[in-house]
Design a protein around this motif. Structure first.
Motif, PDB file in Angstrom:
ATOM      1  N   LEU A 272       0.829  -1.206   0.000  1.00 32.29           N
ATOM      2  CA  LEU A 272       0.000   0.000   0.000  1.00 32.29           C
ATOM      3  C   LEU A 272       0.865   1.258   0.000  1.00 32.29           C
ATOM      4  O   LEU A 272       0.605   2.206  -0.756  1.00 32.29           O
ATOM      5  N   ILE A 273       1.889   1.278   0.830  1.00 26.29           N
ATOM      6  CA  ILE A 273       2.781   2.437   0.877  1.00 26.29           C
ATOM      7  C   ILE A 273       3.474   2.632  -0.467  1.00 26.29           C
ATOM      8  O   ILE A 273       3.660   3.766  -0.933  1.00 26.29           O
ATOM      9  N   GLU A 274       3.817   1.531  -1.125  1.00 27.71           N
ATOM     10  CA  GLU A 274       4.434   1.623  -2.449  1.00 27.71           C
ATOM     11  C   GLU A 274       3.433   2.137  -3.486  1.00 27.71           C
ATOM     12  O   GLU A 274       3.790   2.922  -4.371  1.00 27.71           O
ATOM     13  N   ARG A 275       2.183   1.709  -3.374  1.00 26.46           N
ATOM     14  CA  ARG A 275       1.146   2.206  -4.282  1.00 26.46           C
ATOM     15  C   ARG A 275       0.973   3.717  -4.117  1.00 26.46           C
ATOM     16  O   ARG A 275       0.808   4.448  -5.103  1.00 26.46           O
ATOM     17  N   PHE A 276       0.989   4.169  -2.870  1.00 25.76           N
ATOM     18  CA  PHE A 276       0.887   5.605  -2.629  1.00 25.76           C
ATOM     19  C   PHE A 276       2.074   6.348  -3.246  1.00 25.76           C
ATOM     20  O   PHE A 276       1.923   7.418  -3.836  1.00 25.76           O
ATOM     21  N   LYS A 277       3.255   5.767  -3.111  1.00 27.72           N
ATOM     22  CA  LYS A 277       4.454   6.391  -3.684  1.00 27.72           C
ATOM     23  C   LYS A 277       4.327   6.497  -5.201  1.00 27.72           C
ATOM     24  O   LYS A 277       4.646   7.542  -5.798  1.00 27.72           O
ATOM     25  N   THR A 278       3.851   5.433  -5.832  1.00 26.67           N
ATOM     26  CA  THR A 278       3.670   5.434  -7.279  1.00 26.67           C
ATOM     27  C   THR A 278       2.666   6.502  -7.711  1.00 26.67           C
ATOM     28  O   THR A 278       2.788   7.102  -8.789  1.00 26.67           O
TER      29      THR A 278
END
Length: 362
Positions: A272-278
């Motif tokens: 989820l944190i990576e999705r937000f970063k993307t």
């Protein structure tokens, strides 16, 4: 255990008896007991899930020492007990006193009641009732915000007075009390204050900026907690805030779709944190403060507001009651957090929350 069940969820779970003063609970030869003062004993007899004793049964005649240590020593003598297993939250001072009297005290490295994390049907009903109380408080907050009007400088006014975090919190908390709950530390945090997730909020509220409303009362009769967060704007949100809100909203929905028995909590949180970063919302430090999503996806909920397990500590399992509350926090845009409470099942989750998600209030 020696604690106040009003402040120790394990004691409340074990006894079903609420008290704000510490008392003694023990289990010996398969039976559970409590020792209570004369102030509590008659109230406890029809309620407590244990054999109820008066503390006087375990004290020396004419003694002036009626401390918890004296009661425990009396219990040990009466039942011929030489050793006790105690939980990790056992009072350190009391532990030393008992060891000084040659009792063997072992501190458990495991929870006394691991079954607390897997909720029964009755507990789910209690959680749902607590959540309805939380929703009543949040509804009052939303209604007051909708009725408020901005002045020429953008500050909100309601009932002919400036609308502050303190006033709005009082209205929400009063609604909780009337609905049968006990409010504590309700969050009403606008603007930059909303970028600190545990900031309660203070001072005037403004139109056209994010206001984080996070309410987590305890039900006054069943003692379970409800927990609910919505982010709103009285007026019009900026395009940047709308985009940030939509990203959090989509993130919450994505997480819920992945959640089921056996799902890997740490892996989901990391993704989820990576999705937000993307999406353009990295979690990092800027100018000495954290931005992005720098807290966990959620936490267990029950007789404690934050109880084990947290979302990112292991595999999810059926019967787990847990919050799902992703958030993004960027000064200059605002803080956004949206929180629901779900029950994990074998193939998905059941959302206990019934409150709508509405960013702009007009």
């Amino acid at each position: 255990m020696v604690s106040a069940s009003g402040h120790d969820a394990d004691m409340l779970y074990a006894t079903h008896f609420y008290a704000d003063d510490p008392f003694v609970w023990w289990e010996v030869r398969g039976k559970t007991h409590v020792a209570l003062s004369p102030l509590e004993i008659d109230r406890a007899k029809p309620i407590a899930q244990a054999q109820v004793h008066g503390t006087g049964e375990f004290l020396q005649p004419q003694t002036k020492d009626n401390s918890a240590a004296a009661v425990v020593l009396g219990v040990a003598a009466k039942y011929k007990i030489k050793s006790f297993l105690v939980p990790e939250q056992f009072p350190a001072g009391l532990l030393e006193k008992l060891r000084g009297k040659r009792l063997k005290i072992t501190v458990s490295d495991q929870p006394f009641f691991p079954e607390r994390s897997r909720k029964s049907k009755e507990e789910v009903a209690a959680l749902t009732a607590a959540l309805r109380v939380a929703e009543t408080g949040l509804r009052r907050g939303i209604d007051v915000l909708k009725a408020s009007k901005p002045d020429k400088r953008g500050f909100l006014h309601w009932a002919r007075l400036p609308l502050t975090s303190e006033r709005l919190r009082a209205e929400m908390d009063a609604a909780v009390l009337h609905a049968g709950g006990s409010p504590a530390n309700t969050i009403v945090a606008g603007g930059l204050q909303g970028c600190d997730p545990h900031e309660r909020g203070h001072g005037p509220l403004r139109a056209n900026e994010a206001i984080v409303l996070d309410i987590f009362p305890r039900h006054a009769r069943n003692y379970y907690y409800g927990d609910l967060t919505r982010t709103v704007v009285r007026g019009r949100a900026t395009e940047a805030l709308r985009r940030q809100y939509a990203t959090v909203q989509e993130g919450k929905r994505w997480v819920m779709k992945q959640m089921r028995e056996g799902a890997d909590g740490p892996a989901l949180q990391k993704e989820l944190i990576e999705r937000f970063k993307t999406a353009g919302y990295p979690t990092e430090q800027r100018d000495g403060r954290w931005v992005g999503m720098f807290h966990g996806v959620g936490h267990g909920l029950g007789l404690d507001l934050h109880e084990a397990p947290r979302f990112a500590t292991g595999k999810l399992f059926s019967g787990l009651s847990i919050t799902v509350e992703p958030g993004l926090y960027f000064p200059g845009v605002g803080g956004v957090r949206i929180e629901d409470v779900v029950i994990v099942g074998k193939t998905g989750v059941r959302n206990l929350t019934k409150f709508e998600e509405e960013l702009e209030l007009r």
